[in-house]
Design a protein around this motif. Structure first.
Motif, PDB file in Angstrom:
ATOM      1  N   SER C  36      23.479 -85.337  -3.088  1.00  0.00           N
ATOM      2  CA  SER C  36      22.939 -85.098  -4.425  1.00  0.00           C
ATOM      3  C   SER C  36      21.452 -85.431  -4.534  1.00  0.00           C
ATOM      4  O   SER C  36      20.805 -85.026  -5.490  1.00  0.00           O
ATOM      5  CB  SER C  36      23.732 -85.887  -5.471  1.00  0.00           C
ATOM      6  N   VAL C  37      20.906 -86.159  -3.592  1.00  0.00           N
ATOM      7  CA  VAL C  37      19.467 -86.432  -3.634  1.00  0.00           C
ATOM      8  C   VAL C  37      18.715 -85.571  -2.629  1.00  0.00           C
ATOM      9  O   VAL C  37      17.590 -85.884  -2.234  1.00  0.00           O
ATOM     10  CB  VAL C  37      19.155 -87.928  -3.412  1.00  0.00           C
ATOM     11  N   HIS C  38      19.369 -84.480  -2.197  1.00  0.00           N
ATOM     12  CA  HIS C  38      18.712 -83.557  -1.274  1.00  0.00           C
ATOM     13  C   HIS C  38      18.761 -82.135  -1.821  1.00  0.00           C
ATOM     14  O   HIS C  38      19.610 -81.802  -2.628  1.00  0.00           O
ATOM     15  CB  HIS C  38      19.389 -83.582   0.104  1.00  0.00           C
ATOM     16  N   GLY C  47      15.067 -80.695   2.265  1.00  0.00           N
ATOM     17  CA  GLY C  47      14.391 -81.981   2.187  1.00  0.00           C
ATOM     18  C   GLY C  47      14.985 -82.928   1.160  1.00  0.00           C
ATOM     19  O   GLY C  47      15.813 -82.551   0.350  1.00  0.00           O
ATOM     20  N   PHE C  48      14.524 -84.176   1.236  1.00  0.00           N
ATOM     21  CA  PHE C  48      14.882 -85.194   0.258  1.00  0.00           C
ATOM     22  C   PHE C  48      14.170 -84.881  -1.048  1.00  0.00           C
ATOM     23  O   PHE C  48      12.981 -84.607  -1.065  1.00  0.00           O
ATOM     24  CB  PHE C  48      14.458 -86.560   0.799  1.00  0.00           C
ATOM     25  N   VAL C  49      14.892 -84.901  -2.169  1.00  0.00           N
ATOM     26  CA  VAL C  49      14.242 -84.577  -3.443  1.00  0.00           C
ATOM     27  C   VAL C  49      14.397 -85.700  -4.470  1.00  0.00           C
ATOM     28  O   VAL C  49      14.091 -85.520  -5.642  1.00  0.00           O
ATOM     29  CB  VAL C  49      14.787 -83.267  -4.051  1.00  0.00           C
ATOM     30  N   GLY C  50      14.900 -86.830  -4.041  1.00  0.00           N
ATOM     31  CA  GLY C  50      15.047 -87.937  -4.985  1.00  0.00           C
ATOM     32  C   GLY C  50      16.004 -87.582  -6.103  1.00  0.00           C
ATOM     33  O   GLY C  50      17.065 -87.002  -5.871  1.00  0.00           O
ATOM     34  N   TYR C  54      19.186 -84.572 -10.663  1.00  0.00           N
ATOM     35  CA  TYR C  54      19.700 -85.214 -11.875  1.00  0.00           C
ATOM     36  C   TYR C  54      18.800 -84.900 -13.073  1.00  0.00           C
ATOM     37  O   TYR C  54      19.286 -84.623 -14.170  1.00  0.00           O
ATOM     38  CB  TYR C  54      19.808 -86.725 -11.667  1.00  0.00           C
ATOM     39  N   VAL C  55      17.500 -84.945 -12.837  1.00  0.00           N
ATOM     40  CA  VAL C  55      16.565 -84.647 -13.923  1.00  0.00           C
ATOM     41  C   VAL C  55      16.793 -83.226 -14.428  1.00  0.00           C
ATOM     42  O   VAL C  55      16.881 -82.972 -15.634  1.00  0.00           O
ATOM     43  CB  VAL C  55      15.109 -84.834 -13.426  1.00  0.00           C
ATOM     44  N   MET C  56      16.930 -82.308 -13.474  1.00  0.00           N
ATOM     45  CA  MET C  56      17.144 -80.907 -13.834  1.00  0.00           C
ATOM     46  C   MET C  56      18.438 -80.756 -14.645  1.00  0.00           C
ATOM     47  O   MET C  56      18.511 -80.012 -15.614  1.00  0.00           O
ATOM     48  CB  MET C  56      17.251 -80.089 -12.561  1.00  0.00           C
ATOM     49  N   LEU C  57      19.426 -81.517 -14.230  1.00  0.00           N
ATOM     50  CA  LEU C  57      20.730 -81.453 -14.867  1.00  0.00           C
ATOM     51  C   LEU C  57      20.646 -81.826 -16.342  1.00  0.00           C
ATOM     52  O   LEU C  57      21.269 -81.207 -17.194  1.00  0.00           O
ATOM     53  CB  LEU C  57      21.654 -82.420 -14.130  1.00  0.00           C
ATOM     54  N   PHE C  58      19.830 -82.837 -16.637  1.00  0.00           N
ATOM     55  CA  PHE C  58      19.755 -83.301 -18.012  1.00  0.00           C
ATOM     56  C   PHE C  58      19.121 -82.261 -18.934  1.00  0.00           C
ATOM     57  O   PHE C  58      19.329 -82.298 -20.138  1.00  0.00           O
ATOM     58  CB  PHE C  58      19.004 -84.632 -18.091  1.00  0.00           C
ATOM     59  N   SER C  59      18.366 -81.332 -18.348  1.00  0.00           N
ATOM     60  CA  SER C  59      17.785 -80.298 -19.202  1.00  0.00           C
ATOM     61  C   SER C  59      18.506 -78.962 -19.034  1.00  0.00           C
ATOM     62  O   SER C  59      18.005 -77.932 -19.442  1.00  0.00           O
ATOM     63  CB  SER C  59      16.299 -80.146 -18.888  1.00  0.00           C
ATOM     64  N   ASP C  60      19.695 -79.008 -18.405  1.00  0.00           N
ATOM     65  CA  ASP C  60      20.437 -77.768 -18.173  1.00  0.00           C
ATOM     66  C   ASP C  60      21.430 -77.558 -19.323  1.00  0.00           C
ATOM     67  O   ASP C  60      22.410 -78.298 -19.451  1.00  0.00           O
ATOM     68  CB  ASP C  60      21.187 -77.868 -16.834  1.00  0.00           C
ATOM     69  N   PRO C  61      21.187 -76.571 -20.182  1.00  0.00           N
ATOM     70  CA  PRO C  61      22.090 -76.375 -21.328  1.00  0.00           C
ATOM     71  C   PRO C  61      23.527 -76.100 -20.903  1.00  0.00           C
ATOM     72  O   PRO C  61      24.462 -76.475 -21.611  1.00  0.00           O
ATOM     73  CB  PRO C  61      21.490 -75.175 -22.063  1.00  0.00           C
ATOM     74  N   ASP C  62      23.706 -75.458 -19.739  1.00  0.00           N
ATOM     75  CA  ASP C  62      25.063 -75.162 -19.291  1.00  0.00           C
ATOM     76  C   ASP C  62      25.838 -76.442 -18.994  1.00  0.00           C
ATOM     77  O   ASP C  62      27.054 -76.507 -19.179  1.00  0.00           O
ATOM     78  CB  ASP C  62      25.041 -74.286 -18.031  1.00  0.00           C
ATOM     79  N   PHE C  63      25.122 -77.454 -18.523  1.00  0.00           N
ATOM     80  CA  PHE C  63      25.766 -78.730 -18.247  1.00  0.00           C
ATOM     81  C   PHE C  63      26.261 -79.376 -19.541  1.00  0.00           C
ATOM     82  O   PHE C  63      27.397 -79.830 -19.640  1.00  0.00           O
ATOM     83  CB  PHE C  63      24.804 -79.659 -17.511  1.00  0.00           C
ATOM     84  N   TRP C  64      25.387 -79.379 -20.542  1.00  0.00           N
ATOM     85  CA  TRP C  64      25.782 -79.999 -21.817  1.00  0.00           C
ATOM     86  C   TRP C  64      26.876 -79.204 -22.498  1.00  0.00           C
ATOM     87  O   TRP C  64      27.762 -79.760 -23.137  1.00  0.00           O
ATOM     88  CB  TRP C  64      24.559 -80.166 -22.730  1.00  0.00           C
ATOM     89  N   ASN C  65      26.799 -77.892 -22.355  1.00  0.00           N
ATOM     90  CA  ASN C  65      27.864 -77.055 -22.891  1.00  0.00           C
ATOM     91  C   ASN C  65      29.206 -77.412 -22.253  1.00  0.00           C
ATOM     92  O   ASN C  65      30.212 -77.578 -22.942  1.00  0.00           O
ATOM     93  CB  ASN C  65      27.522 -75.584 -22.637  1.00  0.00           C
ATOM     94  N   ALA C  66      29.184 -77.572 -20.923  1.00  0.00           N
ATOM     95  CA  ALA C  66      30.422 -77.909 -20.216  1.00  0.00           C
ATOM     96  C   ALA C  66      30.923 -79.291 -20.635  1.00  0.00           C
ATOM     97  O   ALA C  66      32.132 -79.507 -20.778  1.00  0.00           O
ATOM     98  CB  ALA C  66      30.197 -77.857 -18.705  1.00  0.00           C
ATOM     99  N   ASP C 263      24.525 -74.006  -4.483  1.00  0.00           N
ATOM    100  CA  ASP C 263      23.568 -75.093  -4.655  1.00  0.00           C
ATOM    101  C   ASP C 263      24.342 -76.399  -4.525  1.00  0.00           C
ATOM    102  O   ASP C 263      24.699 -77.038  -5.507  1.00  0.00           O
ATOM    103  CB  ASP C 263      22.904 -74.977  -6.034  1.00  0.00           C
ATOM    104  N   TYR C 264      24.599 -76.790  -3.284  1.00  0.00           N
ATOM    105  CA  TYR C 264      25.499 -77.891  -3.021  1.00  0.00           C
ATOM    106  C   TYR C 264      24.909 -79.224  -3.495  1.00  0.00           C
ATOM    107  O   TYR C 264      25.624 -80.094  -3.984  1.00  0.00           O
ATOM    108  CB  TYR C 264      25.821 -77.914  -1.527  1.00  0.00           C
ATOM    109  N   GLY C 265      23.581 -79.364  -3.358  1.00  0.00           N
ATOM    110  CA  GLY C 265      22.940 -80.592  -3.824  1.00  0.00           C
ATOM    111  C   GLY C 265      23.116 -80.774  -5.326  1.00  0.00           C
ATOM    112  O   GLY C 265      23.503 -81.850  -5.799  1.00  0.00           O
TER     113      GLY C 265
END
Lengths: 268, 411, 293
Positions: C36-38, C47-50, C54-66, C263-265
């Motif tokens: 999840s950090v790659h 590569g490593f993306v830190g 997670y940051v992207m997830l918090f602004s993903d409307p589909d995530f909040w919808n789910a 998008d496995y990460g």
């Protein structure tokens, strides 16, 4: 009277989908989409079941056998290990007990679908691809089972019984085997039933690690639904036949489960 | 009881131990759906002593894809020859290193054996040959002859084909059509129209997302929306029970049908509708939907033998045999021109010359470049169209949503 | 002084769980965290993306919808289900003729193959020829496109869940009720307490562990709801849970990201957030039930 009526309605609602599954499985394909839907059985059951077992690529009989075997092994193992650990958590004092119980609870919260790729990596290491061990071994224990057995043991096993056995000089395992396990029987029977159903209905993981030549029953059904997706009554027959072993287990052991529950009551 | 015991023994035996490997080579071929290779395997084994072929098939593409990903991620399990659906192939094309470059096994000279656009789909930017084409989803238009006649329209297949030289003409016919909805669902038709709009769709050839600037995408969208707004769609999800039932109960009068769908229609519509379904040309200039490739993963222990097998299975002769077995329409011009294919007629569809109809459709098609997340984006566009069919979004809202979803996906 | 057996047996008894879990449970969890950090696509590790995923997830409307869908369906499925189970169990916990038959009858849904559930309920909630719409039609209502709206799809899915699991929870309650000492009821009857009164002041407090258990289990299962909505949503892109993601749950969203969009990460980050959310909910659940004791 109200009680009977309520129960009758509940049973009718419970049974209707199964009954209707049976009805369609006995019909020919031309009933698909009819309104009103068919509500009485027709003459085509054996024809549909015959086509089911003849269906190429589905390996339906093998899938049933594989599922029966793995479900049985997993059930015995889960019931044994869960009652053992549940007893320890409920009735024995030991350092770290609460922490360990919390860990077990925590493991239940891991979303199962994500584990597929790392689990597959392990199976590759063990050489268990396309083998039933891959289905059986990771399921030999269950956090749910431990938790259920712990909850049940707290109420159902009187402390005095354990103390009495200890005074008689029984080892802890002896106490488990002769005192605790019999008292846990109703709970264990419930757990056994759930575990069997759960393993039987498992789909994603068998699909990931097995191949179509060595499937489980749900895998076979999925294969069936692509090759024969247009053959509606065949799918119904498959769904029906895949339920029959569960019903058999239920009829054979259901009385015992319910009897076990009754017995537990008398003892407590 | 004894039966049950015997069954348990069978299970135990089959569970314990992979097939014994003798000194020969066993090649594992991974496929989904139906490739129709059984006879070809036998033939190949006979001419290559010491080679055994085992096909491991997963029925549903949707079930196959996660497995494929798991094989690729873990480096184990992909076997020796692996089937790649075109939408998945494009995912791999940007990073083709997990597959053997088939140039190393003499595949470069095979180019003339494939339709040029099919060939190019599996060649990477730096010239690696990642896969060899199998079939193409050649499109025709299936229609209910009896419903057409009842609606006072011509029913003969060449007359019907002449009714819709273009999609606009198709819409006009649909508007005047009475007695059933005109087609099954917007998603399928959209895909057809989209694939006729020039040489790229959601991506340009440098993999830049151009969904909102490519006029072709918008054109296909608008055309489809016009059909939905004219009330032509029965709005039944493809592969759902009501879709299956629709073939028989006349819920829709036409459906764009890839060659492999003819079998579905025949089975679902049943013998009593024999001769009532027919097939003709699709509006516009040909179309394809789907189609696959065979590739050899780097993790194969028998790359050379696997490459030879893939070449054999995708040869003109192999493709012709697969067509005969499962109606998978060939991507090889030689196979398309083979009399077996060209003169093939389908008795269920009133002896329609399907080999000729689909062949013309395929050959008329110009190559279309797809790009990495093509499938995921298309899923979202189709969902947006469905929302319009369900009257949950206006056409404009749906379009903005599809574009925004695609941009978010690619970012 | 404890004996050797007393001291070490407990650890031996719980060891099998932890050994097997360490191999087949812990490793996947850690592995998923690593992924999840790659950046991790179909071609494998980038590569490593830190914490980018997670940051992207918090602004993903589909995530909040789910997330919203999952919790909505959780409530819609759990509350009526546990209530019905409690009522059923108490009805079954008394002397009636044909009791075994009745008890087995309400448990039938548990022993139904999941394939059967899927095939039957997709017919029932079919838009054009389904039984649910047929019955609505007889009552004079317009047919419902069950997939098209949130409320209708949630209702259909909650119906499937309730149908499948009510008997299961009733059985757990029944097993617990059987362990409640009879003399409590006898004493209450002597004191003149009504059946309903007995139910609330004797049965419910005495089976509290079982109730807590089912609440936590239903929450966990509800947060991971996957099979029923997937069965309900037909067609090629069922994993999206409807044209506007009306009934996409968190597990479906995770599966879509990891195995459909490759998008496995990102999918692994979703998995970890689900894990944390369930844990949080379970703790809250636990505290509430604790406090109200």
């Amino acid at each position: 009277m109200m009680v009977r009526l309520t129960l009758a309605v509940a049973i009718a609602l419970s049974a209707f989908p199964l009954y209707w599954l049976f009805v369609v499985a006995t019909r020919a394909n031309d009933v698909v989409g009819d309104w009103p839907p068919p509500l009485l059985p027709g003459p085509n059951l054996w024809d549909n079941v015959g086509r089911l077992f003849d269906a190429e690529q589905a390996n339906f009989l093998l899938g049933m056998g594989n599922s029966a075997l793995s479900s049985a092994v997993v059930t015995v193992s889960v019931v044994f290990f869960s009652s053992l650990a549940g007893f320890a958590f409920a009735k024995l004092r030991f350092r770290g007990r609460n922490a360990l119980l919390l860990v077990i609870l925590g493991t239940m919260m891991i979303p199962v679908q994500m584990g597929i790729i790392p689990l597959y990596l392990i199976m590759v290491e063990l050489g268990w691809q396309n083998r039933l061990e891959a289905i059986i071994v990771p399921s030999l224990v269950s956090a749910f089972g431990v938790f259920l057995m712990r909850q049940y043991a707290e109420k159902a096993v009187p402390d005095e019984l354990i103390e009495a056995a200890r005074v008689d000089g029984c080892s802890t395992f002896r106490i488990y085997w002769t005192v605790v396990l019999p008292a846990l029987r109703p709970g264990a029977a419930v757990l056994g039933l759930f575990t069997f159903m759960g393993t039987w209905n498992e789909f994603l993981w068998p699909l990931a690690v097995l191949e179509a030549d060595n499937p489980t029953v749900q895998f076979s059904l999925s294969q069936l639904s692509t090759t024969y997706y247009t053959d509606y009554t065949l799918m119904f027959a498959g769904a029906l036949v895949s339920t029959v072993p569960l019903l058999v287990v239920f009829v054979l052991f259901g009385r015992q489960i319910i009897g076990g529950i009754m017995e537990g009551a008398i003892k407590a | 009881m004894r039966r049950l015991f015997a069954l348990a023994t069978v299970v135990a035996l089959s569970a314990c131990g992979a097939p014994a490997t003798d000194d020969g080579t066993t090649l594992v071929v991974k496929t989904f759906s139906q490739f129709g290779y059984e006879d070809l395997y036998r033939e190949y084994e006979a001419s290559h002593p010491g080679v055994k072929i085992k096909e491991e098939n997963i029925g549903k593409l949707g079930d196959y894809t996660p497995k494929l990903q798991q094989w690729m991620q873990t480096g184990k399990g992909a076997g020796d020859v692996v089937a790649l659906e075109e939408g998945i192939l494009v995912q791999f094309m940007a990073k083709p290193d997990q597959f053997v470059d088939l140039r190393e096994h003499g595949a470069a000279s095979l180019e003339p054996n494939f339709l040029p656009w099919k060939w190019k789909q599996a060649v990477s930017g730096d010239g690696k040959i990642v896969g060899l084409g199998t079939d193409v989803g050649a499109q025709g238009m299936c229609y209910r002859k009896d419903l057409f006649a009842a609606a006072g329209l011509p029913a003969d297949r060449s007359d019907v084909g002449a009714l819709w030289p273009t999609w606009d003409a198709y819409i006009e016919v649909g508007k005047s059509f009475k007695g059933a909805k005109f087609f099954d669902s917007a998603g399928g038709v959209f895909q057809n129209v989209l694939m006729q709009q020039g040489d790229h769709t959601y991506y340009d050839t440098s993999n830049k997302l151009v969904i909102d600037s490519n006029p072709g995408v918008r054109e296909a969208w608008d055309t489809t929306i016009r059909m939905v707004e004219a009330g032509l769609s029965a709005n039944v999800d493809q592969w759902s029970p009501q879709w299956n039932a629709g073939f028989k109960n006349g819920a829709f009068a036409t459906i764009p049908c890839p060659s492999w769908m003819l079998g579905t229609i025949e089975k679902q519509a049943g013998p009593e509708l024999k001769g009532k379904w027919d097939v003709t040309r699709v509006p516009g200039d040909g179309a394809v939907r789907g189609g696959s490739f065979l590739a050899v993963p780097k993790q194969s222990q028998h790359q050379k033998e696997a490459a030879e097998l893939a070449k054999f299975l995708t040869s003109a002769r192999g493709q012709t045999a697969a067509f005969k077995s499962r109606n998978n329409f060939p991507s090889s011009p030689q196979a398309i021109d083979d009399p077996v294919v060209r003169e093939f007629t389908n008795p269920y569809f009133g002896d329609a010359p399907v080999g000729k109809i689909f062949g013309e459709s395929v050959k008329a098609l110009k190559p279309v470049y797809l790009g990495p997340d093509n499938i995921a984006i298309n899923d979202r566009v189709v969902n947006a169209l469905t929302a319009v069919e369900q009257k949950k979004l206006t056409a404009d809202e749906a379009w903005s949503k599809a574009v925004a979803d695609a941009q978010r996906l690619v970012k | 002084m404890k004996t050797f057996s007393e001291r070490f047996s407990p650890y031996l008894f719980v060891a099998p769980f932890f050994v097997i879990f360490a191999v087949f449970g812990l490793f996947p969890l850690v592995y998923t965290a690593w992924v999840s950090v790659h950046e991790w696509d179909i071609a494998g590790q980038g590569g490593f993306v830190g914490l980018d995923n997670y940051v992207m997830l918090f602004s993903d409307p589909d995530f909040w919808n789910a997330t919203c869908n999952t919790i909505g369906m959780l409530v819609l499925a759990t509350v009526p289900q546990l209530f019905c189970a409690l009522v059923l169990a108490s009805l079954l916990n008394q002397k009636l003729r044909g009791l075994t038959f009745l008890r087995m009858g309400v448990l039938l849904p548990i022993v139904t193959s999941v394939a059967a559930v899927g095939i039957v309920f997709s017919q029932i909630f079919d838009r054009d020829a389904g039984m649910a719409n047929g019955l609505l039609g007889l009552a004079g209502f317009a047919p419902i496109d069950w997939h098209a709206d949130k409320w209708s799809s949630w209702t259909a899915i909650a119906t499937m869940v309730n149908w499948r699991w009510t008997g299961y929870n009733a059985l757990i309650y029944l097993a617990a009720m059987q362990a409640v000492p009879r003399d409590l009821y006898e004493a209450a009857t002597v004191d003149g307490a009504s059946k309903v009164r007995q139910f609330f002041s004797i049965t419910v407090p005495n089976i509290r562990p079982a109730i807590l258990f089912t609440v936590i289990m239903s929450t966990i299962a509800g947060m991971q709801l996957f099979t029923e909505p997937l069965i309900f949503g037909q067609g090629g892109f069922a994993i999206s849970g409807g044209s506007l993601r009306q009934f996409q749950t968190l597990s479906m969203f995770m599966f879509e990201k990891a195995f459909r969009d490759f998008d496995y990460g990102y999918g692994s980050a979703v998995a970890w957030l689900i894990f944390l959310m369930i844990t949080l909910l379970a703790v809250v659940n636990f505290l509430i039930t604790r406090r109200s004791r």
